[in-house]
Design a protein around this motif. Structure first.
Motif, PDB file in Angstrom:
ATOM      1  N   LYS A 242      40.253  32.982  44.448  1.00  0.00           N
ATOM      2  CA  LYS A 242      40.049  34.396  44.106  1.00  0.00           C
ATOM      3  C   LYS A 242      40.830  34.740  42.860  1.00  0.00           C
ATOM      4  O   LYS A 242      41.976  34.335  42.711  1.00  0.00           O
ATOM      5  CB  LYS A 242      40.551  35.278  45.249  1.00  0.00           C
ATOM      6  CG  LYS A 242      39.560  35.455  46.366  1.00  0.00           C
ATOM      7  CD  LYS A 242      40.066  36.498  47.338  1.00  0.00           C
ATOM      8  CE  LYS A 242      38.892  37.329  47.813  1.00  0.00           C
ATOM      9  NZ  LYS A 242      39.274  38.394  48.713  1.00  0.00           N
ATOM     10  N   HIS A 243      40.185  35.451  41.969  1.00  0.00           N
ATOM     11  CA  HIS A 243      40.878  35.910  40.768  1.00  0.00           C
ATOM     12  C   HIS A 243      40.671  37.408  40.636  1.00  0.00           C
ATOM     13  O   HIS A 243      39.645  37.931  41.022  1.00  0.00           O
ATOM     14  CB  HIS A 243      40.297  35.264  39.499  1.00  0.00           C
ATOM     15  CG  HIS A 243      40.119  33.806  39.596  1.00  0.00           C
ATOM     16  ND1 HIS A 243      41.085  32.920  39.221  1.00  0.00           N
ATOM     17  CD2 HIS A 243      39.079  33.066  40.034  1.00  0.00           C
ATOM     18  CE1 HIS A 243      40.652  31.695  39.427  1.00  0.00           C
ATOM     19  NE2 HIS A 243      39.439  31.749  39.924  1.00  0.00           N
ATOM     20  N   ARG A 244      41.667  38.019  40.024  1.00  0.00           N
ATOM     21  CA  ARG A 244      41.538  39.430  39.715  1.00  0.00           C
ATOM     22  C   ARG A 244      40.993  39.515  38.304  1.00  0.00           C
ATOM     23  O   ARG A 244      41.587  38.987  37.379  1.00  0.00           O
ATOM     24  CB  ARG A 244      42.928  40.086  39.785  1.00  0.00           C
ATOM     25  CG  ARG A 244      42.877  41.578  39.754  1.00  0.00           C
ATOM     26  CD  ARG A 244      42.616  42.044  41.160  1.00  0.00           C
ATOM     27  NE  ARG A 244      43.212  43.331  41.424  1.00  0.00           N
ATOM     28  CZ  ARG A 244      42.515  44.363  41.887  1.00  0.00           C
ATOM     29  NH1 ARG A 244      41.217  44.249  42.076  1.00  0.00           N
ATOM     30  NH2 ARG A 244      43.122  45.481  42.171  1.00  0.00           N
ATOM     31  N   GLU A 245      39.836  40.149  38.121  1.00  0.00           N
ATOM     32  CA  GLU A 245      39.322  40.360  36.770  1.00  0.00           C
ATOM     33  C   GLU A 245      39.115  41.845  36.576  1.00  0.00           C
ATOM     34  O   GLU A 245      39.269  42.624  37.503  1.00  0.00           O
ATOM     35  CB  GLU A 245      38.003  39.596  36.578  1.00  0.00           C
ATOM     36  CG  GLU A 245      38.214  38.093  36.493  1.00  0.00           C
ATOM     37  CD  GLU A 245      36.936  37.332  36.204  1.00  0.00           C
ATOM     38  OE1 GLU A 245      35.907  37.984  35.924  1.00  0.00           O
ATOM     39  OE2 GLU A 245      36.971  36.096  36.263  1.00  0.00           O
ATOM     40  N   SER A 246      38.761  42.230  35.354  1.00  0.00           N
ATOM     41  CA  SER A 246      38.630  43.665  35.076  1.00  0.00           C
ATOM     42  C   SER A 246      37.577  44.299  35.979  1.00  0.00           C
ATOM     43  O   SER A 246      37.697  45.460  36.364  1.00  0.00           O
ATOM     44  CB  SER A 246      38.280  43.886  33.607  1.00  0.00           C
ATOM     45  OG  SER A 246      37.151  43.123  33.263  1.00  0.00           O
ATOM     46  N   ARG A 247      36.557  43.522  36.390  1.00  0.00           N
ATOM     47  CA  ARG A 247      35.526  44.108  37.254  1.00  0.00           C
ATOM     48  C   ARG A 247      35.904  44.024  38.730  1.00  0.00           C
ATOM     49  O   ARG A 247      35.121  44.374  39.597  1.00  0.00           O
ATOM     50  CB  ARG A 247      34.186  43.422  37.009  1.00  0.00           C
ATOM     51  CG  ARG A 247      34.216  41.923  37.241  1.00  0.00           C
ATOM     52  CD  ARG A 247      32.868  41.271  36.995  1.00  0.00           C
ATOM     53  NE  ARG A 247      33.011  39.819  37.026  1.00  0.00           N
ATOM     54  CZ  ARG A 247      32.087  39.005  37.498  1.00  0.00           C
ATOM     55  NH1 ARG A 247      30.968  39.477  37.988  1.00  0.00           N
ATOM     56  NH2 ARG A 247      32.290  37.700  37.490  1.00  0.00           N
ATOM     57  N   GLY A 248      37.093  43.526  39.027  1.00  0.00           N
ATOM     58  CA  GLY A 248      37.526  43.445  40.413  1.00  0.00           C
ATOM     59  C   GLY A 248      37.767  42.001  40.826  1.00  0.00           C
ATOM     60  O   GLY A 248      37.972  41.137  39.973  1.00  0.00           O
ATOM     61  N   TRP A 249      37.736  41.754  42.117  1.00  0.00           N
ATOM     62  CA  TRP A 249      37.971  40.406  42.620  1.00  0.00           C
ATOM     63  C   TRP A 249      36.753  39.539  42.362  1.00  0.00           C
ATOM     64  O   TRP A 249      35.629  39.949  42.617  1.00  0.00           O
ATOM     65  CB  TRP A 249      38.253  40.432  44.117  1.00  0.00           C
ATOM     66  CG  TRP A 249      39.624  40.948  44.412  1.00  0.00           C
ATOM     67  CD1 TRP A 249      39.945  42.213  44.817  1.00  0.00           C
ATOM     68  CD2 TRP A 249      40.843  40.226  44.320  1.00  0.00           C
ATOM     69  NE1 TRP A 249      41.301  42.327  44.976  1.00  0.00           N
ATOM     70  CE2 TRP A 249      41.883  41.126  44.680  1.00  0.00           C
ATOM     71  CE3 TRP A 249      41.178  38.923  43.964  1.00  0.00           C
ATOM     72  CZ2 TRP A 249      43.217  40.738  44.696  1.00  0.00           C
ATOM     73  CZ3 TRP A 249      42.515  38.553  43.987  1.00  0.00           C
ATOM     74  CH2 TRP A 249      43.516  39.450  44.348  1.00  0.00           C
ATOM     75  N   VAL A 250      37.010  38.346  41.888  1.00  0.00           N
ATOM     76  CA  VAL A 250      35.931  37.405  41.634  1.00  0.00           C
ATOM     77  C   VAL A 250      36.285  36.091  42.318  1.00  0.00           C
ATOM     78  O   VAL A 250      37.416  35.618  42.201  1.00  0.00           O
ATOM     79  CB  VAL A 250      35.740  37.167  40.116  1.00  0.00           C
ATOM     80  CG1 VAL A 250      34.695  36.096  39.866  1.00  0.00           C
ATOM     81  CG2 VAL A 250      35.341  38.462  39.427  1.00  0.00           C
TER      82      VAL A 250
END
Ligand code: NAG
Ligand code: NAG
Length: 349
Positions: A242-250
């Protein structure tokens, strides 16, 4: 449920194929095909000419799946070109879901169906059934030794493009399942591009081959099935990150075992269907994490970020009665007053 959405889509594409063939020249009504996501609906409307070969491709893929898995417990036979079997399909799919490593099977089905779409579109373009596409003009060039270019080279790039647009359209969620499906769809299509080859024909008196013409052609679909079956047998197990990206969790996939070679875009991948327990799911026994109390200052699994699966949290204040101002009396007891303290309580949305 993965099987369900997937097969719903493709059963519907099959229905489309039937609709088309039974109605002959009548136009396809894209809006009357249930279950298309908006992007697929737009695609259908914009490229209505090639929709019959899209449907034909799905059928090819499923037939090949049936061939490759003949004799197995789940052998793809529940996928018939008839919507009336919808009920039994659901049951069978459930049964398939409890078999060993169900997601590897799903990997194969995705790959073969998306390859089928690319294959059938490419073939029908070469047969001149659409004004949108035709022969591949890249493969003309200088002739080879003993032969010259002739006939219609198949434009697999175009078929692959169509398959990418249509079959991947619903795989746009930021979760691991979508990532897996996109990967396997692409692996299926790559199998076609990897196996393009020259096909030749002799011309001359009684097969004397005075003149040989060749064109760039797709492999037999059976061959593609065999290749993908091999890939299925050696599919790579992945784990979810799981990564935090600008659009949310990916969620993305990473090879589970570092000592194996990392899968390329041509390999099939799967991950063990470990439920993440974020959402309630009676099948896995998950209650979801809604309303769970989380720790706003922790970055661990009990922290609001992870526990709430990126959905955020609510904060309320809670008054608690506690013992306070306690005095020890000689000898031997403790007397306390009761105080009300106010706490912030964070719960998952
Ligand atoms: C597939 O399985 C079904 C039911 O299990 C069976 O009736 C059918 O004969 C099988 N088909 C093939 C091609 O093995
Ligand atoms: C919340 O997390 C912080 C940091 O890890 C910790 O110090 C604190 O004790 C935790 N609070 C509760 C109520 O568990």
């Amino acid at each position: 449920t993965e099987y369900l959405t997937y097969y719903n889509l493709y059963l519907r594409s099959l229905a489309l194929g039937q609709q088309y063939s039974s109605l002959g020249s009548q136009p396809i009504l894209c809006g009357s095909i249930p279950g298309l996501v908006p992007k697929q609906l737009r695609f259908c409307r914009n490229y209505i000419e090639i929709m019959p070969s899209v449907a034909e491709g799905v059928k090819l893929g499923i037939q090949e799946c049936q061939h490759q898995f003949r004799g197995r417990r789940w052998n793809c036979t529940t996928i018939k070109d008839n919507l009336a079997i919808f009920g039994p399909v659901l049951d069978k799919v459930k049964e398939a879901g409890i078999s060993f490593k169900p997601f590897t099977r799903s990997a194969f089905v995705h790959a073969i169906a998306s390859a089928g779409v690319a294959f059938a579109v490419t073939r029908s373009c070469a047969e001149g059934t659409s004004t949108m596409c035709g022969c591949d003009s890249h493969h003309k060039g200088p002739p080879g030794e003993g032969w010259k270019w002739g006939g219609c080279s198949e434009d697999a790039e175009f078929g692959v493009l169509v398959s990418r647009e249509f079959a991947d359209a619903r795989e746009n969620r930021p979760d691991a399942r979508s990532a897996m499906n996109r990967h396997n769809n692409e692996a299926g299509r790559m199998t076609i591009l990897e196996n393009m080859h020259l096909r030749c024909k002799c011309h001359g008196l009684s097969g004397s081959c005075e003149v040989k013409t060749c064109w760039w052609a797709q492999p037999d679909f059976r061959l593609l099935g065999d290749y993908l079956k091999d890939k299925y047998d050696s599919a790579s197990e992945m784990m979810v990150e799981k990564h935090r990206e600008s659009r949310g969790w990916v969620e993305t996939l990473r090879a589970k075992y570092a000592f194996f070679k990392h899968p390329t875009e041509r390999d099939l991948v799967y991950y063990e269907g470990s439920p993440n327990f974020c959402e309630p799911n009676p099948e896995t026994g998950s209650f979801g994490t809604r309303d769970r109390i989380c720790n706003v200052s922790s970055h661990g699994i009990e922290g609001c970020d992870l526990l709430c699966c990126g959905r955020g949290h609510n904060t309320r204040t809670e008054k608690r009665k506690e013992k306070c101002h306690c005095i020890f009396h000689w000898c031997c007891y403790v007397s306390c007053q009761e105080c009300v303290r106010v706490y912030d309580v964070h719960t998952c949305k």
